[in-house]
Structure formats: C-alpha cells, structure tokens
Design a protein around this motif. Sequence first.
Motif, mmCIF file in Angstrom:
data_model
loop_
_atom_site.group_PDB
_atom_site.id
_atom_site.type_symbol
_atom_site.label_atom_id
_atom_site.label_comp_id
_atom_site.label_asym_id
_atom_site.label_seq_id
_atom_site.Cartn_x
_atom_site.Cartn_y
_atom_site.Cartn_z
ATOM 1 N N CYS A 182 0.855 -1.203 0.000
ATOM 2 C CA CYS A 182 0.000 0.000 0.000
ATOM 3 C C CYS A 182 0.885 1.245 0.000
ATOM 4 N N TYR A 195 0.290 4.351 0.633
ATOM 5 C CA TYR A 195 0.167 5.253 1.790
ATOM 6 C C TYR A 195 1.031 4.725 2.937
ATOM 7 N N TRP A 196 0.960 3.407 3.143
ATOM 8 C CA TRP A 196 1.740 2.798 4.231
ATOM 9 C C TRP A 196 3.231 2.943 3.952
ATOM 10 N N CYS A 215 -1.639 6.013 8.763
ATOM 11 C CA CYS A 215 -2.900 5.298 8.505
ATOM 12 C C CYS A 215 -3.156 4.272 9.610
ATOM 13 N N ARG A 216 -4.278 3.566 9.487
ATOM 14 C CA ARG A 216 -4.644 2.599 10.542
ATOM 15 C C ARG A 216 -3.583 1.528 10.742
ATOM 16 N N LEU A 217 -2.957 1.080 9.657
ATOM 17 C CA LEU A 217 -1.951 0.022 9.825
ATOM 18 C C LEU A 217 -0.706 0.551 10.533
ATOM 19 N N CYS A 223 -8.008 5.130 7.176
ATOM 20 C CA CYS A 223 -7.459 4.401 6.032
ATOM 21 C C CYS A 223 -7.528 5.345 4.834
ATOM 22 N N PHE A 224 -6.395 5.857 4.427
ATOM 23 C CA PHE A 224 -6.379 6.860 3.351
ATOM 24 C C PHE A 224 -6.767 6.252 2.006
ATOM 25 N N CYS A 277 -8.914 -1.870 6.830
ATOM 26 C CA CYS A 277 -7.684 -1.602 6.074
ATOM 27 C C CYS A 277 -7.866 -2.294 4.728
ATOM 28 N N ALA A 278 -7.681 -1.530 3.662
ATOM 29 C CA ALA A 278 -7.949 -2.092 2.321
ATOM 30 C C ALA A 278 -6.684 -2.591 1.640
ATOM 31 N N SER A 279 -5.642 -2.896 2.419
ATOM 32 C CA SER A 279 -4.403 -3.347 1.786
ATOM 33 C C SER A 279 -4.621 -4.707 1.118
HETATM 34 S S1 SF4 Z 1 -5.112 0.219 3.080
HETATM 35 FE FE1 SF4 Z 1 -4.269 -0.274 5.116
HETATM 36 S S2 SF4 Z 1 -2.090 0.163 4.826
HETATM 37 FE FE2 SF4 Z 1 -3.193 1.288 3.196
HETATM 38 S S3 SF4 Z 1 -3.770 3.321 3.992
HETATM 39 FE FE3 SF4 Z 1 -5.441 1.970 4.466
HETATM 40 S S4 SF4 Z 1 -4.984 1.288 6.572
HETATM 41 FE FE4 SF4 Z 1 -3.064 2.013 5.699
#
Ligand code: SF4
Length: 276
Positions: free
Chosen positions: A106, A108-109, A115-117, A123-124, A141-143
């Motif tokens: 991901c 963003y991560w 983000c949440r992770l 979760c961006f 989390c949509a990873s």
């Molecule tokens: S998908 Fe998971 S890793 Fe990606 S921004 Fe969302 S919470 Fe973070």
Amino acid sequence: MRGGGSALELRRASSTEIAGTPLHGGTELVPLLRSGIVQADTLVDVRGVVPCEIDAGRIGAGATLAQLECDPQVPDVLREACRLAASPQLRNASSLGGNLLQSTRCWYWRLKWPCRLHGGDECFALEGEHREHAIFANGFCASAHPSDIAAALVALGATLRTNRRELPVSELYRLPTADDRGTTTLEPGELILEVDVPAPERSVYLKAMERKRWAFPLVGVAAARFDGETRIVLAGVAPVPWLLEGSVDDATPLPRNAYKVEIARALVARARAAIA
Ligand code: SF4
Ligand SMILES: Cc1cc2nc3c(=O)[nH]c(=O)nc-3n(C[C@H](O)[C@H](O)[C@H](O)COP(=O)(O)OP(=O)(O)OC[C@H]3O[C@@H](n4cnc5c(N)ncnc54)[C@H](O)[C@@H]3O)c2cc1C
C-alpha cells in the motif's frame, strides 16, 4: 547502516533462539529499514540456522524462490507462484520465509502516512487512490496481500514449523483490527524454519499483473485439488491471503477497483477448468 537514527548492529545467528530482527535475503527488510518504517537495534543474519533444503514435502524456509521454481518435487501451484514473482535477481536472493512475512505494498503505508496500519485513525486508501487495493475484507484496512507464495501454500494446506510451534500457514495471517493492527500471528523471536507441503492431485497458479513480468499480483489465484475437492486461495484481493469459501460475487469492491472482481472471476473459472 542505521535503523531509526541509531547505530545498527549486525550479528550472525548461532542458534534458532535469536535476540534481534531476523535478516535473510534483505530484499524486503533493508528498504523498510532505510525508509524508517522498520526500526531495529540489532539485525540477526539467520541464513546459517534456517534450513534451505527441499526434501519431498518438506521445504526449508531459507530456500530461495529461484530454488523452488525449478525443483520438480515442488507442487505446480507453488513452483508457478515463485516463477511469476518478482525478477530473476530478486528470486535468487528472496527466501520463502521472508516472502511470507513481507509487508503490504500500500503506497500510503510505504510513504509513512499515519494510517490505521501504522496505528492511526484513518485508512487513506478507502477515500483516496485504491486501484490496486482489496476487494474482500477491506472495511478497516484495504491493503492487498502481495505474496503469491502465501496464497499457493494456503491452497496446499501447508503447515509451518517455527522454533516455537507448528501452525497451518493460513493461521500465520490475521485481519488487522482497531485493537491489534498486526497482520501476522508471529511472536517476537519466533523464526520460521520449515514448511510441510502436502502433495495435491493437481494444482495451478494464475496471476494477473500490470505487466507480463516483475509485478505484484493484481489478482493471483492458487488452486489445489485433494481427494476431488478443490481449494482456491487468492492473492492481491484482501489484507491476507483469501480463502475463497463462497463466490467471487461476494466481493465488496471500492469505487475504483471493481475491475479486480472481473479478473478474479475469470481466473478462478480458468483455474478450476485447468485442474478439473
Ligand atoms: S489500506 Fe491499510 S495500509 Fe493502506 S492506507 Fe489503508 S490502513 Fe493504511
Ligand atoms: C521489486 C520487488 C518485487 C517483488 N515482487 C513480488 C511478487 O510479485 N510476488 C511475491 O510474492 N513477492 C514479491 N516480492 C517480495 C519478495 O519475494 C520478498 O521481498 C522476499 O521473498 C523476502 O525474502 P528475504 O529473504 O529477502 O526477506 P528479508 O528481507 O530478509 O526479510 C523479510 C521479513 O521477514 C523476516 N524474516 C526473514 N526470514 C525469517 C524467518 N525465517 N523467520 C522469521 N522471520 C523472518 C524479516 O525479519 C523481515 O521482517 C517482491 C519484492 C521486490 C523488492
């Protein structure tokens, strides 16, 4: 090399009880250390203590993807998952154990958005750019889980042996929650040593990528047949390797990744036909 701004010590493991962060090929860990996502005081080179042999159904976690892709003892689904992963240079350095523990791609991560992770509140990807993200279990989390090899091993019903216990590969993974943002169940100090892989009647791995080679799975489909029953596991569609218990139509895609549902439907049908 530095981790988190302080001097980083590198040791060689002399037994499977280690104090520090395990390092095998370094293809995943070193970039994460460099970008400051992973912080460590001590790296422990585990290449001398993690087995790397392939002996019928038992595979050392130190075996490289390059070893696995060309060994006839390895079931087709796992060989093909390895062959279609990364590049030849990377497959020569990449261990099986390290592959199973790779982190999300991901963006963003990887760019360290809070983000949440990473422990944050948002979760961006859900509201932002999620073209390559999950179509199942994507509410928190949509990873999308990046490992082709993990999907193949879960489809095979493989078992991991660590320095502490044995567990099905499927139980190595967990969906992150508000209480626990972790995506694996591995404990600190726990080393993956070997994987026991049952021999299926037939198996296959199919993968859709952005380009023909050297890309993570948009959708990977691992299928293995035992006693006439086929187990299907998908890569790149959920935060963990996704065991398909119902239908691809149960997916909950995001506004810009519904195309993955179409791909998954087509690949699952092709995989079933290939091993029928
Ligand atoms: S998908 Fe998971 S890793 Fe990606 S921004 Fe969302 S919470 Fe973070
Ligand atoms: C450009 C690129 C493309 C890629 N494409 C794909 C792809 O298409 N499909 C795919 O599946 N993968 C892909 N990968 C992932 C690649 O296969 C992994 O980076 C590699 O397998 C990791 O193995 P390693 O030995 O380098 O692990 P390392 O980087 O050494 O370690 C990775 C993680 O595992 C831990 N670790 C390592 N060994 C053990 C052990 N025995 N027990 C416990 N913890 C351990 C480390 O502490 C670290 O957290 C790609 C990687 C890159 C960089």
